[in-house]
Design a protein around this motif. Sequence first.
Motif, PDB file in Angstrom:
ATOM      1  N   GLU A  80       0.831  -1.207   0.000  1.00 35.46           N
ATOM      2  CA  GLU A  80       0.000   0.000   0.000  1.00 35.46           C
ATOM      3  C   GLU A  80       0.869   1.262   0.000  1.00 35.46           C
ATOM      4  O   GLU A  80       0.561   2.231  -0.681  1.00 35.46           O
ATOM      5  N   ARG A  85      -1.517  -1.316  -5.790  1.00 39.16           N
ATOM      6  CA  ARG A  85      -2.876  -1.658  -5.382  1.00 39.16           C
ATOM      7  C   ARG A  85      -3.406  -2.902  -6.084  1.00 39.16           C
ATOM      8  O   ARG A  85      -4.215  -3.633  -5.511  1.00 39.16           O
ATOM      9  N   SER A  86      -2.968  -3.146  -7.306  1.00 36.90           N
ATOM     10  CA  SER A  86      -3.504  -4.293  -8.047  1.00 36.90           C
ATOM     11  C   SER A  86      -3.145  -5.619  -7.362  1.00 36.90           C
ATOM     12  O   SER A  86      -3.945  -6.550  -7.350  1.00 36.90           O
ATOM     13  N   VAL A  88      -2.590  -5.995  -4.088  1.00 35.08           N
ATOM     14  CA  VAL A  88      -3.430  -6.060  -2.884  1.00 35.08           C
ATOM     15  C   VAL A  88      -4.844  -6.525  -3.268  1.00 35.08           C
ATOM     16  O   VAL A  88      -5.432  -7.389  -2.624  1.00 35.08           O
ATOM     17  N   GLY A  89      -5.361  -5.962  -4.370  1.00 33.28           N
ATOM     18  CA  GLY A  89      -6.694  -6.341  -4.833  1.00 33.28           C
ATOM     19  C   GLY A  89      -6.774  -7.797  -5.231  1.00 33.28           C
ATOM     20  O   GLY A  89      -7.754  -8.490  -4.921  1.00 33.28           O
ATOM     21  N   LEU A  90      -5.730  -8.271  -5.924  1.00 36.86           N
ATOM     22  CA  LEU A  90      -5.693  -9.685  -6.314  1.00 36.86           C
ATOM     23  C   LEU A  90      -5.746 -10.585  -5.084  1.00 36.86           C
ATOM     24  O   LEU A  90      -6.461 -11.598  -5.056  1.00 36.86           O
ATOM     25  N   ILE A  93      -9.198 -10.660  -3.614  1.00 34.36           N
ATOM     26  CA  ILE A  93     -10.072 -11.575  -4.360  1.00 34.36           C
ATOM     27  C   ILE A  93      -9.751 -13.019  -3.982  1.00 34.36           C
ATOM     28  O   ILE A  93     -10.640 -13.850  -3.810  1.00 34.36           O
TER      29      ILE A  93
ATOM     30  N   SER B 100     -17.979 -10.777  -5.747  1.00 32.07           N
ATOM     31  CA  SER B 100     -16.787 -10.444  -4.949  1.00 32.07           C
ATOM     32  C   SER B 100     -15.720  -9.802  -5.819  1.00 32.07           C
ATOM     33  O   SER B 100     -15.065  -8.837  -5.410  1.00 32.07           O
ATOM     34  N   ALA B 101     -15.545 -10.313  -7.046  1.00 33.95           N
ATOM     35  CA  ALA B 101     -14.571  -9.702  -7.965  1.00 33.95           C
ATOM     36  C   ALA B 101     -15.004  -8.278  -8.322  1.00 33.95           C
ATOM     37  O   ALA B 101     -14.178  -7.364  -8.381  1.00 33.95           O
ATOM     38  N   MET B 104     -14.278  -5.856  -5.584  1.00 32.14           N
ATOM     39  CA  MET B 104     -12.845  -5.599  -5.418  1.00 32.14           C
ATOM     40  C   MET B 104     -12.268  -4.703  -6.520  1.00 32.14           C
ATOM     41  O   MET B 104     -11.062  -4.460  -6.555  1.00 32.14           O
ATOM     42  N   ILE B 106     -12.312  -1.725  -6.791  1.00 32.93           N
ATOM     43  CA  ILE B 106     -11.746  -0.487  -6.228  1.00 32.93           C
ATOM     44  C   ILE B 106     -10.216  -0.542  -6.133  1.00 32.93           C
ATOM     45  O   ILE B 106      -9.566   0.493  -6.019  1.00 32.93           O
ATOM     46  N   TRP B 107      -9.668  -1.750  -6.172  1.00 31.69           N
ATOM     47  CA  TRP B 107      -8.217  -1.882  -6.040  1.00 31.69           C
ATOM     48  C   TRP B 107      -7.483  -1.733  -7.376  1.00 31.69           C
ATOM     49  O   TRP B 107      -6.263  -1.641  -7.404  1.00 31.69           O
ATOM     50  N   PHE B 108      -8.238  -1.735  -8.474  1.00 32.86           N
ATOM     51  CA  PHE B 108      -7.557  -1.777  -9.782  1.00 32.86           C
ATOM     52  C   PHE B 108      -7.704  -0.451 -10.542  1.00 32.86           C
ATOM     53  O   PHE B 108      -8.587   0.320 -10.300  1.00 32.86           O
TER      54      PHE B 108
END
Lengths: 153, 108
Positions: A80, A85-86, A88-90, A93, B100-101, B104, B106-108
């Motif tokens: 972070e 961020r990608s 962290v997002g992965l 998920i 859920s995907a 999420m 918001i992270w990409f």
Amino acid sequence: MATFLLIVHGLLAVALLGAVSHQALSVCWPTTNKASAWARFRAVPAAPYTNMIILLYVLTAVLGGYIYTIYRVDVRTLLEELSIRSIVGLFEIKEHVIAVGLGLLPAYWYYLRGPGAGQHAVTRKIVTALVAFTVWFGFIVGHVVNNTKGFGL
Amino acid sequence: MKRLEPLFPAFSIAFGVIYIVCMNFNIALFMYYPVLGEWHTSRLEGADVGPPMFYFGWLFYALVGAVAFAAVTAAIPRSVTNKIWPTAVWLVPVVVLVVSAYLMRIWF
């Protein structure tokens, strides 16, 4: 210690990945032909794999849950700060996919080994494929996160 | 155990739904503070407590909720559940995974 646990987590995941891949192909694309290595990969009896896959899944998830606490402090905070961020997002998920997979295990057992076995062939195929998908997704994302630096992010 | 086995599909259907609702609205009975190595039922204040983890709290509610849902569905005739569960048991988790995907993003 974290590295050791991560390696054990990875080894359990490899065993799970192998078992679930054999089973998923055997259920979704069965064959009795054993002429080639590919055919033999699909020709395994699917049902006997079920209990071991559930055990490996739960063990891998529990150990992953413990490692997750280390990741949350030491890795995610850094990601972070670096605005990656990608990744962290992965990983977010991944945690949801594994949660859904864990919840799916009782139904998976029901249609592979329980009273639902022998009927509802389409359900059995899709549920098995779903469990396999969660394992593959978790495995690949885990490796991507572990090797973030190598992706040049 | 044999009597509980027919309830397994209902458990799996409910688990993912309850989990994603708890995750989206951050409904957790407890949270874990990895820096402190402590479990708490309410958020702690202060810079030195580190980030809280809600994941285990969401899983706990999903587990309890799915058990309750499965218990309730025991009252539904088997002839009805045998028509609904075989499709719902895979369709609902697929929808949950897609949702859920989507959440999420918001992270990409």
